[in-house]
Design an enzyme around this catalytic site. Structure first.
Site, mmCIF file in Angstrom:
data_model
loop_
_atom_site.group_PDB
_atom_site.id
_atom_site.type_symbol
_atom_site.label_atom_id
_atom_site.label_comp_id
_atom_site.label_asym_id
_atom_site.label_seq_id
_atom_site.Cartn_x
_atom_site.Cartn_y
_atom_site.Cartn_z
ATOM 1 N N ASP A 17 20.882 8.727 8.247
ATOM 2 C CA ASP A 17 19.584 9.394 8.207
ATOM 3 C C ASP A 17 18.491 8.439 8.668
ATOM 4 O OD1 ASP A 17 17.305 11.106 7.000
ATOM 5 O OD2 ASP A 17 19.088 12.237 6.450
ATOM 6 N N HIS A 26 12.613 11.005 4.805
ATOM 7 C CA HIS A 26 13.669 12.014 4.834
ATOM 8 C C HIS A 26 14.957 11.479 4.219
ATOM 9 C CE1 HIS A 26 16.733 14.692 6.761
ATOM 10 N NE2 HIS A 26 15.782 15.606 6.651
ATOM 11 N N SER A 83 18.832 20.396 5.753
ATOM 12 C CA SER A 83 18.910 18.971 5.385
ATOM 13 C C SER A 83 19.057 18.798 3.887
ATOM 14 C CB SER A 83 17.652 18.225 5.852
ATOM 15 O OG SER A 83 17.707 17.938 7.218
#
Length: 709
Positions: free
Chosen positions: A299, A352, A570
Site C-alpha cells: 500500500d 491509506h 480498499s
C-alpha cells in the site's frame, strides 16, 4: 384507363379538400393523463399531438422510451417495481409521475415566440405482487406433564416442584367461614394436623375444592387420597410461559457473552459487528489463535508512530520495505527498508496504508505515547490478541499512485520470493528476501486496465500463489462492471463491498465493481453522495455516524495520529485478509487452498443463489468460518432479490408476514441469528429457505410455513 382530374371528382369531395387546405386544424396541447399498469410489467402509452415533446422527469422505478419526438406521443413505459419498494415491503401499490414538456404547432412554427408551450403530467400507478407466509420455530416442552394418572415417578417430581396441594371433596361442606374455610376444609385440616403435617394457609377455590399450602406435599397427598370424603388431591403444580426465545428442539441453546471492546471509537466500527466479531473475540479468550501469521499490506506505507499500531507491525530491518525509487514520489530516498507513509503538511488526505493496516491489527485498550489531544484508546482491529502481524510494503506514492512494476515486485517479495533492486547509495543491485513470508497479501489498489497490460502483475500474483500466499485484492470502485486489475488476475481473490441496508442483510455498495472474478464481499461502507446511509446506530459529536469505515490514519496538517472514516473496496479487502489470517492462526486451515475453501463454504450468500458478480460467494462470515460460539439466538426473516435488494416485512405475533414486492426471483429465508449480527439463517445457523418468482404470471405466492432447522 381514362385520366382523372379534379373536375371529374364529385363536387362534395372537391369542396372538402379545398376547405381542409384553407383552414388548418388548431394545435392540440399535450394533456395530463393517468395510466394504470395493474400487474403488467409495462404498457404502450399514446396521445395525439402536433408539435415537439421531451420527457424530462421520470421516477427511478419507471423507464420511458423514446424520451423525445415530433408529432403524436407514442412511448413504451416499463416498471421496475423493486427500485421503489420500501424496506418494509408494505406498499400494495406504487405511483409516480412522468413530466413531458411540449411545444405545439408545425415544425416550422415551433421556434416562434407565440408557439404554445407547456408541460403534461402523466401519473402512473402499478400494483405490487404479493408474497405471504409464516415463520415458525420448533416446539419445545416447557410445562409440566398434566396428563391423567401420572406414574409414581412423575407424581414425585410434581410434588417436589408444587406450591402446595389442591383438594376436591365428594360433597359440598357449606358456606365458607370468615377464616376462608368451610366444614369440609376444617375436616381436612384436622386430618393433616393429626398426622403432624403443618398447614401454612388455605383458600377455597369452589364450594367443593380448596388450595392448601403445606410443608410436605407428598405426605399430605398420600393421607388425603386415603380419605373417603376426598374425590381427589393433586399437587398445585407449576406451569411455565411458553415463550421460546432460545429454544432448539426441546433444549435451550447455551449462549456465550459477546466480547465488546471499550476503545473510544470501537462502537462506530460497525463492520466488525456485521461480521460477528464479538463472538470471535470471545473465542480468542481460549488462547487458540497462537500460530504466527504475517499479512503483507502492499500500500502507501504506514505510520509507525501511530500509537494504535504499536507492536502490531514488522518494523524496518524486520522485512518491511519501501519499493519507491523515484524521489518525486514523496520521500526522496529511494528503495529502503522504511515504508513510512511520508508526511507533507500540504497533504489533505490521510494515510491509506495506515487505514488498511488498522482494520487488520489496531491495538486494543490503552495506547502509549499518544499526543495531548489524541484519543487514549482509539479503535480496534479484527485480529485482537491473535498471533498476527502486518508487514508494510510501500508501493503507492504521496499522490495515491502505484505502477505495475512496483506492485509486481512487492507481491513476489511479500510471498518470500527473492527480488533484485538497485541500492540508491551504491547504485548496485541488491537481492532482497522477506524474512517473514506473508501467508496473506493484501492489495487495496487497482485500475481499469486491459488484461494484456496487467500481465506482469498477474504473473507475479500467480507466482505468489504457487509459493503458498493468498493474494487478496480490492475489486475496484468504478460503479460498474469493468474488471479491475490485479483483482481480476486468475490467481487473485477479488473482494467487493457491501454496506448496511437498514434490514436484516447488507446490500451491494453502489460503487463496488461487479464482474465474474469477484469471489467475496465484505463491509466497505456507503457512498454518501449517491446512497447515504446511517443505519449503524452510532453517533459522533452528537450526530448520527454515517455508514463509513473507521480506522487508524494520520493528520498531515497537524503531523499527528488520528482516525478517519473512509469508504471503498480498499476497506473491504483487508477484512477478508484479516479473517484469512485468523483461520491460519487458529489452525482451522493450514494453507492458502484450504483457507480459500473455508471462506467460500462459510460465506453468507446474498443476491442471486450461489456465486454471482455482485457478491461472489457472498459476504465473509467470521463466526461460521472460525467456529466461534453463539452469542445470541433470535428468530427472524430476510427477503432478498437476485440483485441483492433487501426487504424486511413485518412479522406478527403468530409469525405471519405479507410482503408487497416487484417482479423477480426472491430468496425467502427464515432463520436464527447466533452471532448477533442481525442476519438470520447464515451458514451454520438454523434456517429454512425457499425461492419464489413473482410477476404477471404469478402475482401472488404463499410460501407456507418456514421452520428453521
Amino acid at each position: 384507363m381514362p385520366r382523372l382530374s379534379l373536375s371529374t371528382l364529385p363536387l362534395s369531395l372537391a369542396l372538402a379538400c379545398t376547405l381542409a387546405a384553407c383552414t388548418p386544424a388548431a394545435p392540440l396541447p399535450l394533456k395530463d393523463q393517468s395510466l394504470d399498469l395493474g400487474r403488467t410489467l409495462g404498457t404502450q402509452a399514446t396521445q395525439p399531438f402536433s408539435g415537439r415533446w421531451t420527457v424530462t422527469d421520470v421516477p427511478d422505478w419507471l423507464q420511458v422510451s423514446p424520451v423525445s419526438g415530433q408529432g403524436d406521443v407514442n412511448v413504451q413505459i416499463r416498471a421496475d417495481r423493486g427500485l421503489d419498494t420500501p424496506l418494509a415491503a408494505d406498499q400494495a401499490e406504487l405511483t409516480g409521475q412522468i413530466k413531458i414538456v411540449w411545444t405545439a404547432g408545425s415544425q416550422d412554427a415551433q421556434g416562434g415566440v407565440d408557439a404554445p408551450k407547456g408541460a403534461a403530467i402523466w401519473t402512473v400507478r402499478a400494483d405490487q405482487y404479493v408474497l405471504t407466509g409464516r415463520l415458525r420455530q420448533e416446539a419445545s416442552a416447557q410445562g409440566q406433564d398434566l396428563r391423567v394418572g401420572p406414574g409414581p415417578t412423575a407424581r414425585l417430581a410434581e410434588a417436589g416442584r408444587a406450591r402446595g396441594i389442591i383438594v376436591k371433596y365428594r360433597s359440598a361442606g357449606g358456606a365458607a367461614t370468615v377464616k376462608g374455610t368451610n366444614a369440609r376444609t376444617e375436616h381436612v385440616l384436622n386430618v393433616l394436623r393429626t398426622a403432624d403435617l403443618s398447614v401454612r394457609s388455605s383458600r377455597p377455590l369452589s364450594d367443593r375444592s380448596a388450595e392448601l399450602q403445606v410443608e410436605d406435599v407428598e405426605a399430605a397427598l398420600r393421607i388425603l387420597r386415603a380419605d373417603p370424603g376426598v374425590e381427589y388431591a393433586v399437587p398445585n403444580a407449576i406451569l411455565r410461559a411458553q415463550t421460546l426465545p432460545r429454544s432448539v428442539g426441546a433444549q435451550a441453546l447455551p449462549v456465550a457473552q459477546p466480547l465488546e471492546p471499550t476503545d473510544q471509537y470501537a462502537g462506530l466500527q460497525w463492520p466488525f459487528r456485521l461480521l460477528g466479531y464479538p463472538a470471535v473475540w470471545r473465542d480468542m479468550e481460549g488462547g487458540a489463535y497462537s500460530r504466527p501469521v504475517t499479512v503483507a499490506v502492499v500500500d502507501s506505507g504506514v505510520r509507525y508512530d501511530h500509537p494504535d499500531l504499536e507492536g502490531q507491525l514488522w518494523n524496518p530491518g524486520e522485512g518491511a520495505l519501501d519499493l519507491l525509487s523515484d524521489p518525486r514520489n514523496g520521500d526522496g530516498d529511494g528503495v529502503d527498508s522504511d515504508p513510512t507513509d511520508p508526511g507533507e503538511r500540504t497533504r489533505q488526505t490521510g494515510s491509506h496504508g495506515t487505514h488498511v493496516a488498522g482494520l487488520i491489527a489496531a491495538r486494543w485498550g490503552q495506547n502509549t505515547g499518544a499526543c495531548a489531544d489524541c484519543s487514549a484508546t482509539g479503535v480496534v482491529g479484527a485480529v485482537r490478541r491473535a498471533n498476527v502481524k502486518v508487514l508494510p510494503i510501500r508501493v503507492i506514492d504521496a499522490g495515491g499512485d502505484a505502477d505495475i512494476a512496483d506492485v509486481s515486485l512487492a507481491v513476489r517479495y511479500a510471498a518470500g520470493l527473492s527480488v533484485t533492486l538497485t541500492d540508491p547509495a551504491t547504485k548496485k543491485n541488491v537481492t532482497y528476501t522477506n524474512p517473514h513470508k506473508a501467508a496473506v497479501i493484501n492489495l487495496s489498489l487497482g485500475a481499469e486496465i486491459s488484461a494484456d497490460t496487467a500481465q506482469p502483475m498477474c504473473e507475479a500474483v500467480q507466482e505468489a500463489s504457487a509459493a503458498g500466499s493468498l493474494v487478496i485484492v480490492a475489486a475496484g470502485n468504478g460503479y460498474g462492471t469493468t474488471p479491475y486489475y490485479p483483482a481480476a488476475c486468475p490467481a487473485a481473490v477479488a473482494v467487493g463491498s457491501v454496506t448496511l441496508s437498514g434490514g436484516s442483510a447488507p446490500k451491494h455498495a453502489v460503487y463496488s465493481n461487479a464482474y465474474p472474478a469477484v469471489q467475496f464481499s465484505a463491509p466497505g461502507g456507503t457512498d454518501p453522495s449517491r446512497d447515504p446511509g446511517i443505519f449503524n446506530g452510532g453517533t459522533l459529536n452528537g450526530a448520527p455516524f454515517p455508514d463509513l469505515v473507521l480506522s487508524t490514519s494520520w493528520n498531515y496538517v497537524k503531523n499527528q495520529p488520528d482516525y478517519e472514516a473512509q469508504v471503498g473496496t480498499s476497506q473491504a479487502a483487508p477484512q477478508v485478509s484479516a479473517l484469512a489470517a485468523l483461520l491460519l492462526s487458529k489452525g482451522v486451515t493450514t494453507d492458502a487452498a484450504s483457507t480459500l475453501a473455508r471462506l467460500s463454504a462459510t460465506a453468507t450468500d446474498l443476491g442471486a443463489a450461489g456465486r454471482d458478480p455482485l457478491f461472489g460467494f457472498g459476504m465473509i462470515n467470521a463466526v461460521a468460518a472460525l467456529g466461534a460460539p453463539a452469542i445470541s439466538d433470535t428468530l427472524g426473516l430476510r427477503i432478498q432479490d437476485s440483485r441483492g435488494l433487501v426487504f424486511q416485512p413485518l412479522v406478527d405475533a403468530l409469525g405471519r408476514f405479507t410482503a408487497y414486492l416487484g417482479n423477480g426471483t426472491f430468496s425467502v429465508i427464515g432463520g436464527r441469528d447466533r452471532d448477533g449480527n442481525g442476519i438470520y439463517g447464515e451458514t451454520s445457523e438454523p434456517r429454512a429457505q425457499t425461492s419464489v418468482t413473482l410477476g404477471p404470471a404469478t402475482p401472488q405466492v404463499d410460501v407456507g410455513d418456514l421452520l428453521p432447522k
